[in-house]
Design a protein around this motif. Structure first.
Motif, short mmCIF file in Angstrom:
data_model
loop_
_atom_site.label_atom_id
_atom_site.label_comp_id
_atom_site.label_asym_id
_atom_site.label_seq_id
_atom_site.Cartn_x
_atom_site.Cartn_y
_atom_site.Cartn_z
N GLN A 45 10.94 -5.31 -10.06
CA GLN A 45 11.18 -4.72 -11.38
C GLN A 45 12.67 -4.76 -11.71
O GLN A 45 13.50 -4.34 -10.89
CB GLN A 45 10.67 -3.28 -11.42
N GLU A 59 14.28 -4.16 -8.17
CA GLU A 59 13.72 -3.31 -7.12
C GLU A 59 12.43 -3.94 -6.59
O GLU A 59 11.56 -4.33 -7.37
CB GLU A 59 13.42 -1.90 -7.63
N ILE A 62 6.14 -2.65 -3.10
CA ILE A 62 5.04 -3.24 -2.34
C ILE A 62 3.70 -3.11 -3.07
O ILE A 62 3.47 -2.11 -3.77
CB ILE A 62 4.97 -2.63 -0.92
N ARG A 63 2.87 -4.13 -2.92
CA ARG A 63 1.52 -4.14 -3.50
C ARG A 63 0.53 -4.54 -2.42
O ARG A 63 0.77 -5.48 -1.68
CB ARG A 63 1.44 -5.17 -4.65
N ASP A 75 1.68 4.79 -3.30
CA ASP A 75 1.73 6.24 -3.11
C ASP A 75 0.58 6.75 -2.23
O ASP A 75 0.65 7.83 -1.68
CB ASP A 75 1.70 6.97 -4.46
N VAL A 94 8.86 -5.86 4.43
CA VAL A 94 9.35 -5.67 3.06
C VAL A 94 10.82 -6.08 2.96
O VAL A 94 11.21 -6.85 2.08
CB VAL A 94 9.18 -4.20 2.58
N ASN A 118 13.08 0.01 -1.00
CA ASN A 118 12.75 1.39 -0.61
C ASN A 118 12.63 1.48 0.90
O ASN A 118 11.92 0.70 1.52
CB ASN A 118 11.42 1.81 -1.25
N ASP A 180 16.78 7.93 -4.30
CA ASP A 180 15.67 7.70 -5.22
C ASP A 180 15.05 9.02 -5.67
O ASP A 180 15.18 10.02 -4.95
CB ASP A 180 14.62 6.88 -4.44
N ASP A 181 14.39 9.02 -6.80
CA ASP A 181 13.63 10.18 -7.31
C ASP A 181 14.49 11.44 -7.33
O ASP A 181 14.01 12.54 -7.05
CB ASP A 181 12.40 10.47 -6.42
N ARG A 204 11.77 9.58 -12.75
CA ARG A 204 11.21 9.24 -14.06
C ARG A 204 10.56 10.42 -14.77
O ARG A 204 10.38 10.39 -15.99
CB ARG A 204 10.26 8.06 -13.96
N GLU A 237 15.28 6.03 -14.05
CA GLU A 237 14.00 5.36 -13.78
C GLU A 237 13.01 5.70 -14.89
O GLU A 237 13.09 6.75 -15.52
CB GLU A 237 13.37 5.91 -12.50
N GLU A 240 10.79 4.24 -21.01
CA GLU A 240 9.64 3.63 -21.69
C GLU A 240 9.86 3.42 -23.17
O GLU A 240 9.13 2.66 -23.81
CB GLU A 240 8.37 4.48 -21.46
N TYR A 259 9.33 0.46 -17.95
CA TYR A 259 8.46 -0.46 -18.67
C TYR A 259 9.11 -0.99 -19.95
O TYR A 259 8.78 -2.06 -20.42
CB TYR A 259 7.12 0.22 -19.01
P1 C2E Z 1 9.89 4.44 -6.59
O1 C2E Z 1 10.71 3.78 -5.55
O2 C2E Z 1 10.48 5.60 -7.29
O3 C2E Z 1 9.49 3.29 -7.61
C1 C2E Z 1 9.32 3.47 -8.98
C2 C2E Z 1 7.87 3.61 -9.35
O4 C2E Z 1 7.77 3.87 -10.75
C3 C2E Z 1 7.05 2.35 -9.11
O5 C2E Z 1 5.73 2.74 -8.78
C4 C2E Z 1 7.09 1.68 -10.48
O6 C2E Z 1 6.02 0.78 -10.70
C5 C2E Z 1 6.99 2.88 -11.39
N1 C2E Z 1 7.58 2.65 -12.71
C6 C2E Z 1 8.62 1.87 -13.03
N2 C2E Z 1 8.90 1.96 -14.35
C7 C2E Z 1 8.02 2.81 -14.88
C8 C2E Z 1 7.81 3.32 -16.21
O7 C2E Z 1 8.49 2.99 -17.17
N3 C2E Z 1 6.79 4.23 -16.36
C9 C2E Z 1 6.00 4.62 -15.32
N4 C2E Z 1 5.02 5.50 -15.57
N5 C2E Z 1 6.17 4.17 -14.05
C10 C2E Z 1 7.18 3.27 -13.84
P2 C2E Z 1 4.95 2.07 -7.57
O8 C2E Z 1 5.26 0.62 -7.49
O9 C2E Z 1 3.53 2.50 -7.68
O10 C2E Z 1 5.60 2.75 -6.29
C11 C2E Z 1 5.48 4.12 -6.06
C12 C2E Z 1 6.36 4.57 -4.94
O11 C2E Z 1 5.92 4.01 -3.70
C13 C2E Z 1 7.81 4.12 -5.08
O12 C2E Z 1 8.50 4.95 -5.97
C14 C2E Z 1 8.28 4.24 -3.65
O13 C2E Z 1 8.61 5.57 -3.34
C15 C2E Z 1 7.04 3.85 -2.86
N6 C2E Z 1 7.16 2.43 -2.46
C16 C2E Z 1 6.88 1.31 -3.16
N7 C2E Z 1 7.14 0.20 -2.43
C17 C2E Z 1 7.64 0.64 -1.25
C18 C2E Z 1 8.11 -0.01 -0.05
O14 C2E Z 1 8.17 -1.23 0.06
N8 C2E Z 1 8.52 0.81 0.99
C19 C2E Z 1 8.49 2.17 0.89
N9 C2E Z 1 8.92 2.89 1.95
N10 C2E Z 1 8.06 2.80 -0.21
C20 C2E Z 1 7.65 2.06 -1.26
#
Ligand code: C2E
Ligand code: MG
Ligand code: MG
Ligand code: MG
Length: 278
Positions: A45, A59, A62-63, A75, A94, A118, A180-181, A204, A237, A240, A259
């Motif tokens: 992203q 950024e 992972i999927r 999550d 990753v 992350n 983060d967050d 966010r 973060e 929108e 987004y």
């Molecule tokens: P994060 O690192 O805070 O990533 C941002 C999350 O917000 C991502 O969700 C992203 O898709 C979402 N997002 C981005 N822009 C927007 C927006 O405009 N609106 C909304 N509603 N959401 C938005 P995602 O991809 O589902 O990831 C969720 C969390 O999972 C991440 O939060 C991170 O904490 C964790 N994560 C994801 N990939 C990895 C990884 O490779 N390793 C680790 N340890 N954690 C990961």
């Protein structure tokens, strides 16, 4: 009658619990083979510089696409992988994949950007974490200055010598660190300064509140001010819409992600040449 009712309620509840733990066990089992079966992939992203409108970072997110379970959101499986320790090998994959992708973009002739990865607190607490980072940078040929590690505020609760030492070594290597967050967890402001993070990412949920209540504005503005006072850059973060963007720009927020600029996508679906002057 009441008794029966209660029993019925209890039964439903325990069935729910059973289902939850069965799901958990399935995730745990399926995670073991997910990497080998190539079910994991990274989406990327864009993170945009709010002054120049240019792409400053990507950024990696992972999927997991499982043949029967379908798409499993991070999550729901990251916390399980942290509890079982599977996050260590998953996280290494990753980090490697993201660094290799960033090097590939550079080799294709794109202006260099940072790759944000992350990192779980569990990974950062491994004795050999810094060594792993060094190895991956060597293996992929990526310069450390194009790597940024994102950790959550929970890291600030781990007040150990190992952690301090690792963070210092990473800094020496030239890797940057962000929180983060930000704003969702417990943060000791003195730790924030002590660990000298480079960036803060505003969660966010606060950015989302900019357009619908005053608290969102007050909180984001305060975090931006805090970051700048501590000499850190700040990323918002979850941007929108234009109202949120305009407010953040007005408050001198350095970078933005959300987004509004672009969703996380596989590397091949991003056109870095058009990213991002909107
Ligand atoms: P994060 O690192 O805070 O990533 C941002 C999350 O917000 C991502 O969700 C992203 O898709 C979402 N997002 C981005 N822009 C927007 C927006 O405009 N609106 C909304 N509603 N959401 C938005 P995602 O991809 O589902 O990831 C969720 C969390 O999972 C991440 O939060 C991170 O904490 C964790 N994560 C994801 N990939 C990895 C990884 O490779 N390793 C680790 N340890 N954690 C990961
Ligand atoms: Mg993140
Ligand atoms: Mg975040
Ligand atoms: Mg998050």
């Amino acid at each position: 009658y009441t008794k029966k009712h209660k029993i019925a309620q209890y039964t439903v509840y325990s069935e729910e619990l059973d289902q939850q733990s069965a799901y958990r066990l399935t995730i745990e089992r399926e995670l073991k083979s997910a990497l080998a079966k190539q079910e994991m992939m990274l989406h990327y992203q864009p993170i945009i510089d709010l002054k120049t409108n240019r792409l400053s970072a990507m950024e990696a997110l992972i999927r997991w696409n499982h043949p029967e379970l379908g798409f499993v959101p991070p999550d729901s499986f990251i916390p399980i992988s942290e509890e079982t320790g599977q996050i260590v090998s998953l996280g290494r994959w990753v980090l490697y994949t993201a660094c290799a992708q960033n090097k590939a973009w550079q080799d294709q002739g794109h202006p260099p950007i940072k790759i944000c990865v992350n990192i779980s607190t569990i990974q950062l607490q491994q004795l050999d974490f810094v060594q792993t980072v060094i190895e991956i940078l060597e293996e992929t040929g990526l310069d450390a200055k194009w790597l940024e590690l994102e950790v959550t505020e929970s890291i600030l609760l781990v007040d150990t010598e190992l952690l301090k030492c690792s963070l210092q070594q990473l800094k020496k290597l030239g890797v940057s660190m962000s929180i983060d967050d930000f704003g969702t967890g417990f943060t000791s402001l003195s730790y924030l300064r002590q660990f000298s993070f480079d960036r803060i990412k505003i969660d966010r949920s606060f950015v989302g509140d900019i357009s619908n209540d005053l608290n969102g504005k007050a909180i984001t503005a305060t975090i931006i001010l805090l970051a700048h006072t501590l000499n850190m850059t700040v990323v918002a973060e979850g941007i929108e819409d234009n109202t949120q963007l305009a407010f953040l720009q007005d408050q001198n927020c350095n970078e933005g992600q959300g987004y509004y600029f672009g969703r996380p996508l596989p590397a091949e679906l991003h056109d870095l040449t058009t990213l991002y002057v909107k």
